[in-house]
Write an enzyme that holds these catalytic residues in place. Sequence first.
Site, short mmCIF file in Angstrom:
data_model
loop_
_atom_site.label_atom_id
_atom_site.label_comp_id
_atom_site.label_asym_id
_atom_site.label_seq_id
_atom_site.Cartn_x
_atom_site.Cartn_y
_atom_site.Cartn_z
N ASP A 8 0.86 -1.17 0.00
CA ASP A 8 0.00 0.00 0.00
C ASP A 8 0.91 1.23 0.00
O ASP A 8 2.13 1.12 -0.18
CB ASP A 8 -1.00 -0.03 1.17
CG ASP A 8 -0.35 0.18 2.53
OD1 ASP A 8 0.89 0.28 2.60
OD2 ASP A 8 -1.09 0.26 3.53
N CYS A 65 3.00 -3.27 3.99
CA CYS A 65 2.13 -2.16 4.36
C CYS A 65 2.84 -1.39 5.48
O CYS A 65 4.07 -1.51 5.60
CB CYS A 65 0.73 -2.63 4.75
SG CYS A 65 0.64 -3.75 6.17
N THR A 67 2.69 -1.62 8.86
CA THR A 67 3.19 -2.51 9.91
C THR A 67 3.45 -3.93 9.42
O THR A 67 4.11 -4.70 10.13
CB THR A 67 2.15 -2.62 11.04
OG1 THR A 67 0.92 -3.08 10.45
CG2 THR A 67 1.93 -1.28 11.73
N HIS A 98 10.09 -23.57 10.14
CA HIS A 98 8.99 -24.20 10.87
C HIS A 98 7.62 -23.98 10.22
O HIS A 98 6.72 -24.79 10.42
CB HIS A 98 8.93 -23.67 12.31
CG HIS A 98 10.04 -24.19 13.17
ND1 HIS A 98 10.04 -24.06 14.54
CD2 HIS A 98 11.18 -24.86 12.85
CE1 HIS A 98 11.14 -24.63 15.04
NE2 HIS A 98 11.85 -25.11 14.03
N HIS A 133 6.89 -30.32 11.75
CA HIS A 133 6.34 -29.03 11.33
C HIS A 133 5.35 -29.22 10.17
O HIS A 133 4.36 -28.51 10.06
CB HIS A 133 7.47 -28.08 10.95
CG HIS A 133 8.45 -27.90 12.08
ND1 HIS A 133 8.09 -27.30 13.26
CD2 HIS A 133 9.73 -28.29 12.21
CE1 HIS A 133 9.14 -27.31 14.08
NE2 HIS A 133 10.14 -27.91 13.48
C1 RB5 Z 1 -2.03 2.59 6.60
O1 RB5 Z 1 -2.02 3.77 7.35
C2 RB5 Z 1 -1.84 1.39 7.52
O2 RB5 Z 1 -2.98 1.19 8.27
C3 RB5 Z 1 -1.49 0.16 6.71
O3 RB5 Z 1 -0.37 0.42 5.94
C4 RB5 Z 1 -1.16 -1.10 7.49
O4 RB5 Z 1 -0.16 -0.84 8.43
C5 RB5 Z 1 -2.28 -1.85 8.03
O5 RB5 Z 1 -2.11 -2.89 8.71
#
Ligand code: RB5
Length: 149
Positions: A8, A65, A67, A98, A133
């Site tokens: 994203d 993304c 996180t 694993h 596993h």
């Molecule tokens: C975008 O702000 C953020 O929510 C997205 O990139 C991601 O981290 C969602 O899990």
Amino acid sequence: MTIALASDHAGFSLKTGLLEYLKEKGIPARDFGTFSDERIDYIDYAIEAVEAVLRGECDRALLVCGTGIGMSMVANKFRGIRATLCLDEYMADMSRRHNDSNCLTLGGRMVPLDEARLIVDTWLETVFEGGRHADRLKKIEELEIKNFK
Ligand code: RB5
């Protein structure tokens, strides 16, 4: 091995760096977007990359993304995808040995490019151990069949 890449807006910069890195390493990659840092929904881009893996056009997916959490949540909705969010090389190593990870998710706001490169190297090079596993992954597969039919 061909890698399906997607991100994203929050993962765009890291994905761009990793695409370049894969090219340098001579690893084929297909970029499913996004192609700018304009705000979009990570869900739509994860779907494209993961479906390319499930169709057999790519071998694994690498999703970024902010996180890595949202990407892993979406990818793990697909039967046959084993998406693992990795924050360091240890997690990448274990995710392969694993969990037989076929989808790495990273956080563009969590790891710098130099660390992400090491995570990707480990994820690409580490071999699944099988054995107990594999038995555990079979149990997860059975759960998928039971819950998604
Ligand atoms: C975008 O702000 C953020 O929510 C997205 O990139 C991601 O981290 C969602 O899990």
